[in-house]
Structures are given as structure tokens and as C-alpha cells.
Design an enzyme around this catalytic site. Structure first.
Site, PDB file in Angstrom:
ATOM      1  N   GLY A  47       0.773  -1.136   0.024  1.00 27.06           N
ATOM      2  CA  GLY A  47      -0.043  -0.037   0.003  1.00 27.06           C
ATOM      3  C   GLY A  47       0.852   1.150   0.112  1.00 27.06           C
ATOM      4  O   GLY A  47       0.394   2.209   0.615  1.00 27.06           O
ATOM      5  N   SER A  48       2.069   1.339  -0.710  1.00 25.88           N
ATOM      6  CA  SER A  48       2.511   2.603  -0.538  1.00 25.88           C
ATOM      7  C   SER A  48       1.985   3.560  -1.422  1.00 25.88           C
ATOM      8  O   SER A  48       1.990   4.821  -1.114  1.00 25.88           O
ATOM      9  CB  SER A  48       4.184   2.309  -1.108  1.00 25.88           C
ATOM     10  OG  SER A  48       4.048   2.066  -2.607  1.00 25.88           O
ATOM     11  N   MET A 104      -5.015  -6.967  -6.309  1.00 28.11           N
ATOM     12  CA  MET A 104      -4.849  -7.989  -7.120  1.00 28.11           C
ATOM     13  C   MET A 104      -5.658  -8.970  -7.761  1.00 28.11           C
ATOM     14  O   MET A 104      -5.744 -10.228  -7.774  1.00 28.11           O
ATOM     15  CB  MET A 104      -3.488  -8.952  -6.538  1.00 28.11           C
ATOM     16  CG  MET A 104      -2.370  -7.995  -6.219  1.00 28.11           C
ATOM     17  SD  MET A 104      -1.683  -7.194  -7.650  1.00 28.11           S
ATOM     18  CE  MET A 104      -0.667  -8.738  -8.479  1.00 28.11           C
ATOM     19  N   LEU A 133     -11.599  -7.708 -11.805  1.00 28.65           N
ATOM     20  CA  LEU A 133     -12.894  -7.069 -11.248  1.00 28.65           C
ATOM     21  C   LEU A 133     -13.798  -7.561 -12.374  1.00 28.65           C
ATOM     22  O   LEU A 133     -13.520  -7.240 -13.780  1.00 28.65           O
ATOM     23  CB  LEU A 133     -12.859  -5.749 -11.008  1.00 28.65           C
ATOM     24  CG  LEU A 133     -12.264  -5.273  -9.770  1.00 28.65           C
ATOM     25  CD1 LEU A 133     -11.761  -3.886  -9.724  1.00 28.65           C
ATOM     26  CD2 LEU A 133     -12.912  -5.733  -8.679  1.00 28.65           C
ATOM     27  N   HIS A 188      -0.769   1.487 -12.745  1.00 29.01           N
ATOM     28  CA  HIS A 188      -0.268   0.513 -13.557  1.00 29.01           C
ATOM     29  C   HIS A 188       1.214   0.866 -13.582  1.00 29.01           C
ATOM     30  O   HIS A 188       1.897   1.915 -14.056  1.00 29.01           O
ATOM     31  CB  HIS A 188      -0.623   0.110 -14.764  1.00 29.01           C
ATOM     32  CG  HIS A 188      -0.251  -0.928 -15.364  1.00 29.01           C
ATOM     33  ND1 HIS A 188      -0.490  -2.240 -14.742  1.00 29.01           N
ATOM     34  CD2 HIS A 188       0.612  -1.157 -16.516  1.00 29.01           C
ATOM     35  CE1 HIS A 188       0.126  -3.293 -15.830  1.00 29.01           C
ATOM     36  NE2 HIS A 188       1.117  -2.523 -16.516  1.00 29.01           N
ATOM     37  N   GLU A 210       4.979   6.925  -9.493  1.00 27.90           N
ATOM     38  CA  GLU A 210       3.949   6.588  -8.901  1.00 27.90           C
ATOM     39  C   GLU A 210       3.244   7.448  -8.164  1.00 27.90           C
ATOM     40  O   GLU A 210       1.848   7.920  -7.910  1.00 27.90           O
ATOM     41  CB  GLU A 210       3.567   4.886  -8.467  1.00 27.90           C
ATOM     42  CG  GLU A 210       4.121   4.294  -9.852  1.00 27.90           C
ATOM     43  CD  GLU A 210       3.955   2.729  -9.543  1.00 27.90           C
ATOM     44  OE1 GLU A 210       3.009   2.227  -8.610  1.00 27.90           O
ATOM     45  OE2 GLU A 210       4.585   1.973 -10.060  1.00 27.90           O
TER      46      GLU A 210
END
Ligand code: GRF
Length: 209
Positions: free
Chosen positions: A14-15, A92, A95, A111, A176
Site C-alpha cells: 500500500g505505498s 490483485m 474485477l 499501473h 507513481e
């Protein structure tokens, strides 16, 4: 200011979630992280969110008969927390088209590649194996096709001659953490307009960030 309620879906450290939480500490940021939901127990990201005082939920996909039941349970939690936007951040699970439709134009993903190159997993190893000189990351709207969908933001990094998968991943990850909060800020401020496959950034309204 009416801050928009955002859920972050995670499966691990969860960074990126942490970067969104950090950005949302600023009262002028147009979104608040109202819920962090993980499909894995005891991951680092849940601990980080809890220590930031954010509501967390663990929904174990293995407990459910199928994808739809799992997703209906997540959907219920998102409703309870009056969530308006969903950020996938290292989540991960694939959906279903049903869930994606529920959140059409309101769910985004980060991504670790310059899409449409390197969809899927192991992006850094594949970039190194191909010998590309530029690599990077992408924030995009989520559509049923995996790692596709209109692109909101991208950042490029140089690939160094002595890069390993780990050093390249670290350089991309820093980008990111920069572009995901920027992209969410635009989304939450209603400044993104989807035109076919292109996302156009609208000017800020006076007095609104
Ligand atoms: C990131 O590289 C993200 O781009 C990808 O999964 C990784 C998650 O890392 N979707 P973290 O959990 O945000 O640290």
C-alpha cells in the site's frame, strides 16, 4: 469545500495508498480517503491506513462462492461509507464487468508501465528484457479490459544501463507516488473529461483547487 469520499482498494504494502493518504492530509485537497479495503489480511497497507486513523475493511475473496458474491460484499461496504470514487492501488483481483460498470468513470488504477506497453504483471522485468530505454507508470480509468482504459496521467523514467528489476521498480514507484495523487485531485475536482479514449484536463474553476 466538499471533499469527495474515496476508497482505496489494496492487496499488499500500500505505498501508493500511503501517497494518497499523505496528499489528502492537506485540507485543500479535493478528496478524502474515507475507506481502505483489502482482500488480504494483515498486509502492510492495512496497518498504515489504521495508524493514519482511516476506516479499514478486510474482505476475504476466498470466503465467497464466487467473484460476484465477493464484489457485492465490497459494493455494500462502499455504499455504507458513501464512497464516490475508487482508487485501485495494487489490488490483485480481476474485477467483473458488473462491478466495473457500477464504478464507470469513477474508478481509477495505477499501473507500473507506460500503457499500452506492458499490460499485466512483471512489467519491470519485461521492460529490461526488451532493452527499452524509457519506462514508467500510468494512471487510467478502469474498463473491463485489463490495464486498458482512458489514460489520465503518465510519468516516464530513464532505464539505466546498470538497472536491476529492483532499482528500476524503485525509480518508477517514486513517480507513481507523485502522479497518483495529482490524478486523483483532478478527478475529485471534476476536472477530467473523457472523450473517447482520451482524457482532457479542464481548467480549474476560480476559487476551487
Ligand atoms: C505498484 O507498482 C502499482 O503500480 C501496481 O502494484 C504496485 C502496488 O504497490 N499496480 P503498492 O502496494 O502501492 O506499494
Amino acid at each position: 469545500m466538499n471533499r469527495r469520499r474515496v476508497a482505496v482498494l489494496i492487496s499488499g504494502r500500500g505505498s501508493n495508498m500511503g501517497a494518497l493518504i499523505e496528499a489528502a492530509r492537506d485540507p485543500s485537497y479535493p478528496a478524502e480517503i474515507a475507506l481502505v479495503l483489502s482482500n488480504k489480511a494483515e498486509v502492510g497497507g492495512l496497518a498504515t491506513a489504521k495508524s493514519a486513523g482511516i476506516a479499514t475493511a478486510f474482505v476475504d475473496h476466498k470466503m465467497f462462492a464466487g467473484r460476484e458474491e465477493f464484489e457485492r460484499s465490497m459494493e455494500r461496504l462502499l455504499e455504507i461509507h458513501r464512497i464516490e470514487f475508487v482508487c485501485l492501488a495494487g489490488f490483485m483481483r480481476i474485477l467483473s464487468p458488473w462491478f466495473i460498470r457500477q464504478w464507470q468513470d469513477r474508478m481509477v488504477n495505477i499501473h507500473p508501465s507506460l500503457l499500452p506497453s506492458y499490460r499485466g504483471l512483471d512489467t519491470h522485468a519485461r521492460a529490461l528484457a526488451d532493452g527499452v530505454k524509457i519506462h514508467g507508470c500510468t494512471v487510467h480509468f478502469v474498463v473491463p479490459e485489463l490495464d486498458a482504459g482512458p489514460i489520465i496521467a503518465q510519468a516516464a523514467v530513464r532505464v539505466h544501463d546498470d538497472d536491476s528489476e529492483a532499482t528500476l521498480a524503485a525509480r518508477v514507484l517514486a513517480e507513481e507516488h507523485r502522479i497518483y495523487p495529482e490524478a486523483l485531485a483532478l478527478l475529485a475536482a471534476d476536472r477530467l473529461s473523457i472523450r473517447g479514449n482520451r482524457v482532457v484536463t479542464l481548467p480549474a474553476r476560480p476559487g476551487v483547487s
